[in-house]
Design a protein around this motif. Structure first.
Motif, PDB file in Angstrom:
ATOM      1  N   VAL A 107       0.839  -1.202   0.000  1.00 10.97           N
ATOM      2  CA  VAL A 107       0.000   0.000   0.000  1.00 10.97           C
ATOM      3  C   VAL A 107       0.871   1.247   0.000  1.00 10.97           C
ATOM      4  O   VAL A 107       0.618   2.209  -0.756  1.00 10.97           O
ATOM      5  CB  VAL A 107      -0.942  -0.016   1.222  1.00 10.97           C
ATOM      6  N   ILE A 108       1.907   1.268   0.839  1.00  8.61           N
ATOM      7  CA  ILE A 108       2.807   2.423   0.882  1.00  8.61           C
ATOM      8  C   ILE A 108       3.503   2.608  -0.458  1.00  8.61           C
ATOM      9  O   ILE A 108       3.602   3.723  -0.988  1.00  8.61           O
ATOM     10  CB  ILE A 108       3.839   2.242   2.008  1.00  8.61           C
ATOM     11  N   GLU A 109       3.972   1.508  -1.010  1.00  7.41           N
ATOM     12  CA  GLU A 109       4.654   1.568  -2.308  1.00  7.41           C
ATOM     13  C   GLU A 109       3.727   2.093  -3.398  1.00  7.41           C
ATOM     14  O   GLU A 109       4.122   2.946  -4.210  1.00  7.41           O
ATOM     15  CB  GLU A 109       5.150   0.170  -2.663  1.00  7.41           C
ATOM     16  N   ALA A 110       2.483   1.606  -3.415  1.00  9.03           N
ATOM     17  CA  ALA A 110       1.552   2.004  -4.468  1.00  9.03           C
ATOM     18  C   ALA A 110       1.111   3.455  -4.315  1.00  9.03           C
ATOM     19  O   ALA A 110       1.133   4.227  -5.282  1.00  9.03           O
ATOM     20  CB  ALA A 110       0.337   1.077  -4.451  1.00  9.03           C
ATOM     21  N   VAL A 111       0.723   3.845  -3.099  1.00  8.31           N
ATOM     22  CA  VAL A 111       0.198   5.202  -2.891  1.00  8.31           C
ATOM     23  C   VAL A 111       1.280   6.250  -3.148  1.00  8.31           C
ATOM     24  O   VAL A 111       1.089   7.193  -3.940  1.00  8.31           O
ATOM     25  CB  VAL A 111      -0.364   5.340  -1.465  1.00  8.31           C
ATOM     26  N   ILE A 140      17.139   4.517  -4.382  1.00  6.79           N
ATOM     27  CA  ILE A 140      17.683   3.362  -5.095  1.00  6.79           C
ATOM     28  C   ILE A 140      19.134   3.108  -4.703  1.00  6.79           C
ATOM     29  O   ILE A 140      19.582   1.959  -4.624  1.00  6.79           O
ATOM     30  CB  ILE A 140      17.558   3.581  -6.618  1.00  6.79           C
ATOM     31  N   SER A 141      19.866   4.170  -4.431  1.00  2.41           N
ATOM     32  CA  SER A 141      21.292   4.029  -4.157  1.00  2.41           C
ATOM     33  C   SER A 141      21.583   3.548  -2.736  1.00  2.41           C
ATOM     34  O   SER A 141      22.720   3.178  -2.434  1.00  2.41           O
ATOM     35  CB  SER A 141      22.008   5.359  -4.393  1.00  2.41           C
ATOM     36  N   SER A 186      11.438  -0.392  -3.814  1.00  5.41           N
ATOM     37  CA  SER A 186      10.433  -0.615  -4.856  1.00  5.41           C
ATOM     38  C   SER A 186       9.605   0.628  -5.110  1.00  5.41           C
ATOM     39  O   SER A 186       9.150   0.867  -6.238  1.00  5.41           O
ATOM     40  CB  SER A 186       9.521  -1.776  -4.448  1.00  5.41           C
ATOM     41  N   MET A 187       9.393   1.434  -4.069  1.00  6.94           N
ATOM     42  CA  MET A 187       8.635   2.678  -4.214  1.00  6.94           C
ATOM     43  C   MET A 187       9.302   3.608  -5.217  1.00  6.94           C
ATOM     44  O   MET A 187       8.628   4.265  -6.021  1.00  6.94           O
ATOM     45  CB  MET A 187       8.527   3.347  -2.842  1.00  6.94           C
ATOM     46  N   ALA A 188      10.623   3.661  -5.183  1.00  4.13           N
ATOM     47  CA  ALA A 188      11.350   4.505  -6.133  1.00  4.13           C
ATOM     48  C   ALA A 188      11.174   3.990  -7.558  1.00  4.13           C
ATOM     49  O   ALA A 188      10.978   4.772  -8.498  1.00  4.13           O
ATOM     50  CB  ALA A 188      12.836   4.536  -5.757  1.00  4.13           C
ATOM     51  N   TYR A 189      11.223   2.668  -7.731  1.00  2.00           N
ATOM     52  CA  TYR A 189      11.027   2.107  -9.069  1.00  2.00           C
ATOM     53  C   TYR A 189       9.600   2.336  -9.572  1.00  2.00           C
ATOM     54  O   TYR A 189       9.396   2.600 -10.770  1.00  2.00           O
ATOM     55  CB  TYR A 189      11.344   0.611  -9.059  1.00  2.00           C
ATOM     56  N   THR A 235       1.743  -4.734 -13.001  1.00  2.00           N
ATOM     57  CA  THR A 235       2.598  -5.919 -13.141  1.00  2.00           C
ATOM     58  C   THR A 235       3.722  -5.897 -12.117  1.00  2.00           C
ATOM     59  O   THR A 235       4.014  -6.906 -11.453  1.00  2.00           O
ATOM     60  CB  THR A 235       3.188  -5.971 -14.558  1.00  2.00           C
ATOM     61  N   PHE A 236       4.350  -4.752 -11.975  1.00  2.00           N
ATOM     62  CA  PHE A 236       5.455  -4.623 -11.015  1.00  2.00           C
ATOM     63  C   PHE A 236       4.952  -4.803  -9.589  1.00  2.00           C
ATOM     64  O   PHE A 236       5.590  -5.493  -8.779  1.00  2.00           O
ATOM     65  CB  PHE A 236       6.106  -3.250 -11.181  1.00  2.00           C
ATOM     66  N   LEU A 237       3.813  -4.211  -9.252  1.00  2.00           N
ATOM     67  CA  LEU A 237       3.283  -4.315  -7.896  1.00  2.00           C
ATOM     68  C   LEU A 237       2.901  -5.748  -7.553  1.00  2.00           C
ATOM     69  O   LEU A 237       3.130  -6.222  -6.436  1.00  2.00           O
ATOM     70  CB  LEU A 237       2.069  -3.391  -7.733  1.00  2.00           C
TER      71      LEU A 237
END
Length: 308
Positions: A107-111, A140-141, A186-189, A235-237
């Motif tokens: 949810v955090i990643e998606a929102v 990412i780094s 993953s949130m950054a991607y 797809t990624f999520l």
């Protein structure tokens, strides 16, 4: 739709058999004594080793061992550990915690990721776009264990804003911070993927047509642009949820989350082959189910996609 689902389920059978066979072989057929350290510092008695080898069918060929394991698995029997504890009981204690952590992270990643990607894609080459690009590159780094350790040290120990560890109950509220840490990379991607998809579809003919008809900007973005742009993001999520279920070992270790990741790590250390095999088999099943659900969501997002 029904025929497509049935065909996909049939395709999952060889994938499940292949992955579980590789897992079983890597766990049980590797060189070394599988019962080393089970009796403390002294060597295990011959009677104990004979009993364990008979219990886990280790005297049979590997393919026979695997066949017996799969037959038991079909009846819901995941086996038992060397101490006599049922693997399914250990899974029932830990899997709900990891599932909650994975859902919070998703949810955090998606929102956050999708929101940042939409803002960046609509404000292409502006200040917000540059801010999102720099922020995502920063996330990412940095490895996840560094992000988790810094947040725990600063916000949990020094400032006391958050609890540094999770209690044994592991409620959704307690899992927000570990979920953010787990989802940070993953949130950054997701933000970058959404940004590129939005920026590309903004130039599509259907968007120009909708604007030419005089539709409000909010409707053009929310109904037309966003639905088509979210297909690669979904797809990624979906695949990421499967990764969260099995890849939370570091995050669970930092915040002391009593989930599957820590159980897998401890099982590998103590050479509990039955527990490792059962846990990874369950994660493979979860991953396959998620990929099927993602494919079915395509038809909901894009009316042009139909499964016959």
């Amino acid at each position: 739709m029904g025929r497509y689902v049935l065909r996909r389920l049939l395709q999952m059978v060889p994938v499940l058999l292949g992955t579980t066979f590789l897992i079983y072989v890597m766990v049980w057929a590797v060189p070394g004594d599988p019962f080393a350290g089970k009796c403390g510092e002294r060597a295990c008695p011959d009677a104990y080793i004979t009993e364990m080898r008979e219990r886990f069918n280790l005297d049979d060929p590997v393919i026979v061992q695997y066949g017996k394991y799969m037959l038991n698995l079909l009846s819901g029997d995941f086996g038992e550990t060397s101490s006599g504890v049922q693997v399914i009981d250990r899974i029932a204690d830990t899997f709900p915690v990891t599932l909650r952590l994975a859902l919070v992270a998703l949810v955090i990643e998606a929102v956050i990721g999708i929101t940042a990607g939409i803002v960046s894609g609509l404000r292409n080459r502006g200040f917000l776009d540059s801010l999102v690009l720099v922020s995502t590159l920063f996330l990412i780094s940095i490895p996840v264990f560094v992000t988790g350790s810094v947040i725990q040290l600063v916000f949990g120990i020094q400032w006391g804003v958050i609890p540094p560890t999770v209690s044994s109950k592991a409620t959704f509220g307690e899992l927000i911070v570990p979920g953010f840490v787990l989802a940070s990379l993953s949130m950054a991607y997701v933000a970058r993927l959404t940004r590129s998809s939005i920026a590309e579809n903004r130039r599509a003919d259907y968007v120009r047509t909708a604007l030419a008809k005089g539709l409000p900007q909010r409707r053009v973005v929310g109904v037309h642009l966003l639905r088509n742009s979210l297909i690669p993001v979904i797809t990624f999520l979906g695949t990421d949820l499967g990764s969260f279920l099995g890849g939370a070992i570091v995050t669970e270790g930092i915040f002391n989350v009593p989930g599957v990741g820590g159980l897998i790590f401890r099982s590998i250390q103590t050479k509990e082959g039955a527990l490792v095999t059962g846990l990874v088999t369950l994660l493979v099943l979860a991953y396959l189910v998620m990929t099927l659900l993602v494919d079915l969501l395509y038809a909901v997002l894009d009316p042009r996609i139909r499964y016959e």
